[in-house]
Design a protein around this motif. Structure first.
Motif: not given
Length: 287
Positions: A55-56, A92-93, A115-118, A135-140
């Motif tokens: 998470t971040i 958030d994105e 926020k969960v990013i992966g 990593m989740n799709t679309g994360e920065e």
């Protein structure tokens, strides 16, 4: 000992090299830092998988406390905040989780949420500890995942192989930061030479000892352009992997070639011995 395997582009053979080095090393650790497209686990097929969310922190606004001063909006250089009709909106994105907006808010209207990013997956394959970042799709950015991957292995004493992301961006820099030695994988093409030059400049900036593995070498070719470049720049050539259909067939079927063929086991065992000697030499030289 931590060995980072990197290349200037995808498809060069970075995962082929790192997976097989970990396999021939036996009691070792394989870390897949290519968090956008990890595929080392497809070869190892680890068992006993444990999963851990990454998470971040991202800002969340309390509308009752927000006075619409826009100080947070003006501060954010990533445009992750916007004030529309006196209402603060958080995207958030594209938030980089720097926390600056919270520090600048005069009314404490901004706080943080997770926020969960992966996630990180850990398992074992024939003595090799396999740690994979996804990593989740679309994360920065995948940097928070890579940091957690490497921290998870910080106390590990076994030989560690870091499968870096392709290219030379920030995520690659984070992957090699604590490496003892960098293995640069290149293929003998004009495009391959261009991308080797990028990662070569990167390891020089970080002052990392390094050598080159040339993959997909054609039989009968005396000196290819990668070999010439390495000779001209006095870069150690660690190994030359032949361009063979058998190797391609094993690899395309997600098989670890060193576990399937004695010929390739010998090739990667020899490479591991060469790299180990290079690391020992660098240690003695700079001690």
């Amino acid at each position: 000992m931590k060995l980072a395997v990197l290349s200037g582009k995808g498809g060069t053979g970075k995962t082929l090299v790192s997976v097989n080095l970990a396999a021939v090393a036996g009691n070792s650790v394989y870390i897949d830092c290519d968090v956008e497209e990890p595929n080392g686990h497809l070869f190892f097929k680890p068992k006993g998988i444990e999963k851990e969310k990454v998470t971040i922190k991202v800002p969340v606004v309390d509308e009752d406390l927000c006075i619409g001063c826009r100080k947070c909006v003006d501060f954010c250089k990533f445009n992750a905040l916007a004030a529309v009709l006196d209402k603060l909106i958080v995207f958030d994105e594209i938030c980089h989780s720097c926390g600056g907006c919270i520090l600048f808010c005069p009314t404490k209207a901004l706080t943080e949420k997770d926020k969960v990013i992966g996630e990180i997956q850990s398992g074992v394959s024939d003595g090799v500890k396999v740690i994979t970042g996804m990593m989740n799709t679309g994360e920065e950015s995948g940097i928070p995942i890579i940091k957690k991957l490497l921290k998870k292995n910080s106390n590990e004493t076994a030989m560690t192989f870091i499968d870096c992301p392709p290219g030379s961006a920030c995520i690659v820099m984070e992957s090699i930061r604590d490496a003892d030695y960098c293995i640069l994988v290149a293929e003998p093409t004009v495009f391959g030479l261009h991308n080797l030059q990028m990662v070569y400049e990167l390891v020089k900036i970080f002052n990392k000892p390094h050598g080159v593995v040339i993959n997909k070498c054609l039989q009968g070719e005396k000196v290819n352009l990668i070999e010439k470049y390495c000779n001209d720049n006095r870069i150690k050539i660690l190994c030359k992997i032949p361009f063979e259909s058998e190797l391609g067939r094993f690899n395309s079927n997600a098989m670890i070639v060193s576990r399937k063929s004695s010929k390739y086991y010998s090739l990667f065992s020899s490479l591991l011995q060469t790299v180990t000697k290079e690391v020992q030499y660098e240690t003695v030289t700079h001690s």
